[in-house]
Design a protein around this motif. Structure first.
Motif, PDB file in Angstrom:
ATOM      1  N   THR A  99       0.946  -1.363   0.045  1.00 27.49           N
ATOM      2  CA  THR A  99       0.051   0.137   0.040  1.00 27.49           C
ATOM      3  C   THR A  99       0.859   1.220  -0.097  1.00 27.49           C
ATOM      4  O   THR A  99       0.491   2.369  -0.516  1.00 27.49           O
ATOM      5  N   ARG A 100       2.235   1.161   0.324  1.00 28.73           N
ATOM      6  CA  ARG A 100       2.802   2.368   0.439  1.00 28.73           C
ATOM      7  C   ARG A 100       2.963   3.077  -0.850  1.00 28.73           C
ATOM      8  O   ARG A 100       2.759   4.428  -0.868  1.00 28.73           O
ATOM      9  N   TYR A 126       1.181   8.407   8.733  1.00 33.64           N
ATOM     10  CA  TYR A 126       2.277   7.575   8.041  1.00 33.64           C
ATOM     11  C   TYR A 126       3.116   8.530   7.059  1.00 33.64           C
ATOM     12  O   TYR A 126       2.236   9.266   6.279  1.00 33.64           O
ATOM     13  N   ASN A 176      -1.982   4.575  12.745  1.00 28.67           N
ATOM     14  CA  ASN A 176      -0.757   4.300  13.004  1.00 28.67           C
ATOM     15  C   ASN A 176      -0.545   5.683  13.593  1.00 28.67           C
ATOM     16  O   ASN A 176      -0.246   6.533  12.680  1.00 28.67           O
ATOM     17  N   ASP A 204      -6.696   3.998   4.800  1.00 25.49           N
ATOM     18  CA  ASP A 204      -5.508   3.239   4.927  1.00 25.49           C
ATOM     19  C   ASP A 204      -5.825   2.283   6.224  1.00 25.49           C
ATOM     20  O   ASP A 204      -5.879   2.632   7.105  1.00 25.49           O
ATOM     21  N   TYR A 207      -4.025  -2.039   9.257  1.00 25.74           N
ATOM     22  CA  TYR A 207      -3.771  -2.783  10.426  1.00 25.74           C
ATOM     23  C   TYR A 207      -5.131  -3.242  10.843  1.00 25.74           C
ATOM     24  O   TYR A 207      -5.481  -3.855  11.871  1.00 25.74           O
ATOM     25  N   SER A 240      -3.810  -4.497   2.762  1.00 26.18           N
ATOM     26  CA  SER A 240      -2.187  -4.998   2.755  1.00 26.18           C
ATOM     27  C   SER A 240      -2.333  -6.528   3.410  1.00 26.18           C
ATOM     28  O   SER A 240      -2.647  -6.839   4.409  1.00 26.18           O
ATOM     29  N   SER A 242       0.877  -7.086   4.418  1.00 26.63           N
ATOM     30  CA  SER A 242       2.090  -6.939   5.092  1.00 26.63           C
ATOM     31  C   SER A 242       1.662  -7.446   6.578  1.00 26.63           C
ATOM     32  O   SER A 242       2.560  -8.083   7.176  1.00 26.63           O
ATOM     33  N   LYS A 243       0.945  -6.776   7.254  1.00 27.74           N
ATOM     34  CA  LYS A 243       0.589  -6.942   8.426  1.00 27.74           C
ATOM     35  C   LYS A 243      -0.417  -8.195   8.941  1.00 27.74           C
ATOM     36  O   LYS A 243      -0.093  -8.866   9.689  1.00 27.74           O
ATOM     37  N   ARG A 251       5.170  -7.794  -0.881  1.00 23.19           N
ATOM     38  CA  ARG A 251       4.795  -6.166  -1.422  1.00 23.19           C
ATOM     39  C   ARG A 251       3.206  -6.718  -2.115  1.00 23.19           C
ATOM     40  O   ARG A 251       3.193  -6.563  -3.367  1.00 23.19           O
TER      41      ARG A 251
HETATM   42  C1  LIG Z   1      -0.121   3.300   8.343  1.00 19.16           C
HETATM   43  C2  LIG Z   1       0.573   2.582   7.301  1.00 19.16           C
HETATM   44  N1  LIG Z   1       0.163   2.517   5.924  1.00 19.16           N
HETATM   45  C3  LIG Z   1       0.917   1.881   4.981  1.00 19.16           C
HETATM   46  C4  LIG Z   1       1.841   1.094   5.217  1.00 19.16           C
HETATM   47  C5  LIG Z   1       2.681   0.294   3.998  1.00 19.16           C
HETATM   48  O1  LIG Z   1       2.258  -0.873   4.068  1.00 19.16           O
HETATM   49  P1  LIG Z   1       2.720  -1.875   2.949  1.00 19.16           P
HETATM   50  O2  LIG Z   1       3.243  -1.181   1.940  1.00 19.16           O
HETATM   51  O3  LIG Z   1       3.654  -2.898   3.540  1.00 19.16           O
HETATM   52  O4  LIG Z   1       1.268  -2.567   2.275  1.00 19.16           O
HETATM   53  C6  LIG Z   1       2.383   1.006   6.573  1.00 19.16           C
HETATM   54  C7  LIG Z   1       3.699   0.335   6.973  1.00 19.16           C
HETATM   55  O5  LIG Z   1       4.333   0.220   7.928  1.00 19.16           O
HETATM   56  C8  LIG Z   1       1.647   1.768   7.541  1.00 19.16           C
HETATM   57  O6  LIG Z   1       2.379   1.864   8.954  1.00 19.16           O
END
Ligand SMILES: Cc1ncc(COP(=O)(O)O)c(C=O)c1O
Length: 395
Positions: A99-100, A126, A176, A204, A207, A240, A242-243, A251
């Motif tokens: 998602t970044r 973020y 976050n 976003d 989490y 995502s 990722s978490k 990715r």
């Molecule tokens: C609030 C928030 N958004 C997005 C991301 C990006 O996550 P990713 O690119 O791994 O999906 C992070 C990563 O730490 C995050 O803390």
């Protein structure tokens, strides 16, 4: 060179490296880092097996839009998770390579129609939101989330002049660093404003799958469904693996929502070139289709948070977050002093909260806070908590 590059702020971890340069952590204790939100739990075996079996996909150029089976699997997951009547895999979903990059890309796609554009974001935030807004040529408008407001944005304080200039509103829910969750009432208010003033709500939600207890956090599309915004007008979610699935290195994520925004977003992305490799798409299908590993993951976080909070609660005011894997305690000393002294005396590294926020009208709502990511194994997090307790008891 693009002059806007010079307006970008250094990343929080760079500032932290500068802060502790020349300070030696206590050599008697191995260093424990609670700084980066990088999950350390195991990635699910079912996904790793699929990834290994799909490696032949490497011989193909992937398409930006992604293969239909992945978009189908995402659609099924999102419909189950957010109780949606429909989410069209052809027009309302795009896989993204984390998602970044996607949060950055959507801002470039959306900013530019209004004069003196604003990108509106919570503060702290973020940092990608800020970089994306700056490089899109917008001005950032930051909304404070402080202890006084339970770390929530008070959207009713935002003037219509701001909404008029807003092109992108970032909502980070679960937040976050604080873990706060945006409520249905807040989303109802924001969707009204988005329709009235023509901006996009970028939620976003990376989490959203890490929570405690039975109540899963509300998602923006879920709120749309409840509120009768069936086409998800003005609304996008960013999700995502990722978490959720402990795979930050895969990715893999997706964006879903308003088809009228997804279409130009796909066009933008064909130029940016962030297509997800086929074998990552296959692995992602295995991940979105499986909920068992996500439930187990939540159980590990729940045990860990309970153990750490039992140690820390007696020595500092600290709350279990509504969701997410960060602790965000308020301190009586400055966040930089806390961070450097803890590092020096106890070899525990935390992130100063002021690095995650910006000063607005003399106040940085992140200051006097630190962020602790409970991503390591339970024993390491418990050891860190004991050292923080000892550190505070000496003061
Ligand atoms: C609030 C928030 N958004 C997005 C991301 C990006 O996550 P990713 O690119 O791994 O999906 C992070 C990563 O730490 C995050 O803390």
């Amino acid at each position: 060179m693009n002059p806007l590059i010079h307006s970008l702020h250094p990343y929080p971890f760079q500032k932290l490296a500068e802060l502790i340069e020349g300070i030696t952590p206590n050599p008697a204790k191995p260093l424990i880092k609670l700084t980066i939100g990088e999950p350390q739990h195991e990635a699910p075996a079912i996904v790793l097996d699929t990834l290994a079996k799909s490696l032949s996909g490497i011989s193909k150029y992937p398409s930006t839009k992604g293969e239909l089976p992945l978009r189908d699997s995402i659609s099924q997951w999102a419909k189950r998770r957010f109780k949606l009547e429909s989410l069209n895999p052809d027009t309302q979903i795009l896989p993204v390579t984390g998602t970044r990059e996607a949060l950055f890309a959507i801002t470039q796609t959306l900013v530019g129609e209004k004069q003196n554009s604003l990108v509106v974001s919570p503060n702290p935030f973020y940092q990608i939101y800020e970089g994306a807004g700056i490089l899109a040529g917008a001005e950032m408008h930051l909304l404070p989330c402080s202890a006084e407001t339970d770390y929530k944005v008070n959207y009713h304080n935002v003037s219509d002049d701001v909404w008029k200039r807003c092109e992108v509103l970032f909502v980070c829910s679960p937040n976050n660093p604080s873990g706060a969750i945006t409520t249905l009432e807040e989303y109802a208010f924001l969707i009204e404003k988005a329709k009235a003033f023509n901006f996009t709500i970028v939620a976003d939600e990376c989490y959203s799958e890490i929570y405690f207890g039975d109540q899963a956090p509300l998602g923006l599309l879920e709120a749309c469904q409840i509120l009768g915004n069936k086409d998800y007008q003005h609304c996008l979610i960013f999700q995502s693996l990722s978490k959720r699935s402990n795979m930050p290195g895969l990715r893999s994520g997706f964006v879903a929502g308003d088809a009228s925004i997804m279409k130009p977003f796909l066009l933008y992305r064909t130029y940016q070139g962030c297509a997800m490799p086929i074998h990552h798409q296959d692995a992602s299908i295995a991940a979105w289709d499986d909920e068992e590993h996500v439930i187990k993951n939540r159980e590990i976080y729940t045990r860990k948070f309970d153990a750490v909070l039992e140690i820390l609660s007696p020595v500092m005011p600290i709350n279990k977050p509504e969701a997410g894997f960060y602790l965000w305690p308020k301190l009586t000393m400055t966040d930089e002093d806390f961070c450097t002294a803890l590092y020096q005396e106890e070899s525990v590294l935390v992130l100063p909260g002021s690095y995650l926020g910006r000063e607005v009208e003399g106040i940085n709502p992140g200051s006097h806070h630190v962020r602790m990511a409970l991503v390591a194994e339970e024993s390491e997090c418990v050891e860190a908590a004991k050292r923080i307790r000892d550190f505070l008891n000496r003061r």
